[in-house]
Enzyme design. Structure first.
Site, PDB file in Angstrom:
ATOM      1  N   ARG A  27      72.436  19.434  21.517  1.00 27.62           N
ATOM      2  CA  ARG A  27      72.075  20.950  22.661  1.00 27.62           C
ATOM      3  C   ARG A  27      70.836  21.545  21.730  1.00 27.62           C
ATOM      4  O   ARG A  27      71.957  22.332  20.720  1.00 27.62           O
ATOM      5  CB  ARG A  27      73.523  21.786  22.345  1.00 27.62           C
ATOM      6  CG  ARG A  27      72.541  22.622  23.965  1.00 27.62           C
ATOM      7  CD  ARG A  27      72.507  22.508  25.201  1.00 27.62           C
ATOM      8  NE  ARG A  27      72.674  22.715  26.566  1.00 27.62           N
ATOM      9  CZ  ARG A  27      71.245  23.643  27.184  1.00 27.62           C
ATOM     10  NH1 ARG A  27      70.134  23.042  26.743  1.00 27.62           N
ATOM     11  NH2 ARG A  27      71.901  24.399  28.277  1.00 27.62           N
ATOM     12  N   ASP A  30      72.087  25.652  20.639  1.00 27.53           N
ATOM     13  CA  ASP A  30      73.475  25.400  19.552  1.00 27.53           C
ATOM     14  C   ASP A  30      73.280  24.515  18.366  1.00 27.53           C
ATOM     15  O   ASP A  30      73.542  25.571  17.182  1.00 27.53           O
ATOM     16  CB  ASP A  30      74.887  24.517  20.258  1.00 27.53           C
ATOM     17  CG  ASP A  30      75.227  24.849  21.342  1.00 27.53           C
ATOM     18  OD1 ASP A  30      74.971  25.902  21.389  1.00 27.53           O
ATOM     19  OD2 ASP A  30      75.949  24.235  22.332  1.00 27.53           O
ATOM     20  N   THR A  31      72.474  24.127  18.283  1.00 30.71           N
ATOM     21  CA  THR A  31      72.201  22.929  16.903  1.00 30.71           C
ATOM     22  C   THR A  31      70.841  22.613  15.968  1.00 30.71           C
ATOM     23  O   THR A  31      71.184  22.356  14.433  1.00 30.71           O
ATOM     24  CB  THR A  31      73.248  21.639  17.448  1.00 30.71           C
ATOM     25  OG1 THR A  31      72.234  21.276  17.779  1.00 30.71           O
ATOM     26  CG2 THR A  31      73.981  22.541  16.819  1.00 30.71           C
ATOM     27  N   GLY A  62      65.990  27.391  34.630  1.00 35.18           N
ATOM     28  CA  GLY A  62      65.595  26.980  36.011  1.00 35.18           C
ATOM     29  C   GLY A  62      65.050  25.543  36.710  1.00 35.18           C
ATOM     30  O   GLY A  62      65.102  25.173  37.799  1.00 35.18           O
ATOM     31  N   GLU A  98      72.151  11.846  28.886  1.00 39.99           N
ATOM     32  CA  GLU A  98      71.727  11.190  27.789  1.00 39.99           C
ATOM     33  C   GLU A  98      72.654  10.344  27.313  1.00 39.99           C
ATOM     34  O   GLU A  98      73.065   9.095  26.899  1.00 39.99           O
ATOM     35  CB  GLU A  98      71.654  12.270  26.797  1.00 39.99           C
ATOM     36  CG  GLU A  98      69.714  12.169  26.331  1.00 39.99           C
ATOM     37  CD  GLU A  98      69.114  12.684  25.239  1.00 39.99           C
ATOM     38  OE1 GLU A  98      67.898  13.187  25.113  1.00 39.99           O
ATOM     39  OE2 GLU A  98      70.069  13.085  24.552  1.00 39.99           O
TER      40      GLU A  98
END
Length: 135
Positions: A27, A30-31, A62, A98
């Site tokens: 994601r 986050d990373t 969106g 995924e």
């Protein structure tokens, strides 16, 4: 009559059925600027061929998105999958698509728990439980 030993025979180039050694699923929010970035480049320095899907960088807020056909094909064409499970991983429809593809067609999946406790994922608590309930 001369015989050649196996060690003296020329080596044949290895032909792999895999286009990639590793598919990296993560994601971005986050990373990407930390763990995923460093993992990607550390593996690349070792000569490991990695597919990293960065196409969501141009997505408007969106907008409905899904993994590109290229990413889904790369999952099939990768020997190993590394999933970086982070607090917002399952809040992404893209990541869940995924993940669905990964679990359907792969045997070697290595989870990395980044800033989440494995029990949160296993028991679907906190951000994982909330996001999965929405989907």
């Amino acid at each position: 009559m001369a015989f050649s030993s196996p060690s003296s025979s020329p080596s044949l180039p290895s032909i792999s059925r895999w286009a990639y050694d590793v598919f990296l699923s993560f994601r971005k929010i986050d990373t990407y600027d930390n763990f995923a970035y460093y993992l990607y480049y550390a593996l690349c320095r070792r000569g490991i061929k990695i597919y990293r899907d960065d196409e969501d960088s141009e997505i408007e807020r969106g907008e409905v998105i899904s993994p590109s056909p290229t990413a889904l094909k790369a999952i099939e064409d990768s020997k190993i999958i590394i999933i970086i499970l982070s607090p917002n991983y399952v809040s992404s429809w893209w990541c869940l698509e995924e993940l669905t593809k990964i679990l359907k067609c792969k045997e070697i999946v290595l989870p990395v728990f980044y800033d989440v406790n494995p029990s949160e994922v296993r028991n679907q608590r906190k951000s994982f439980g909330e996001a999965l309930a929405k989907h």
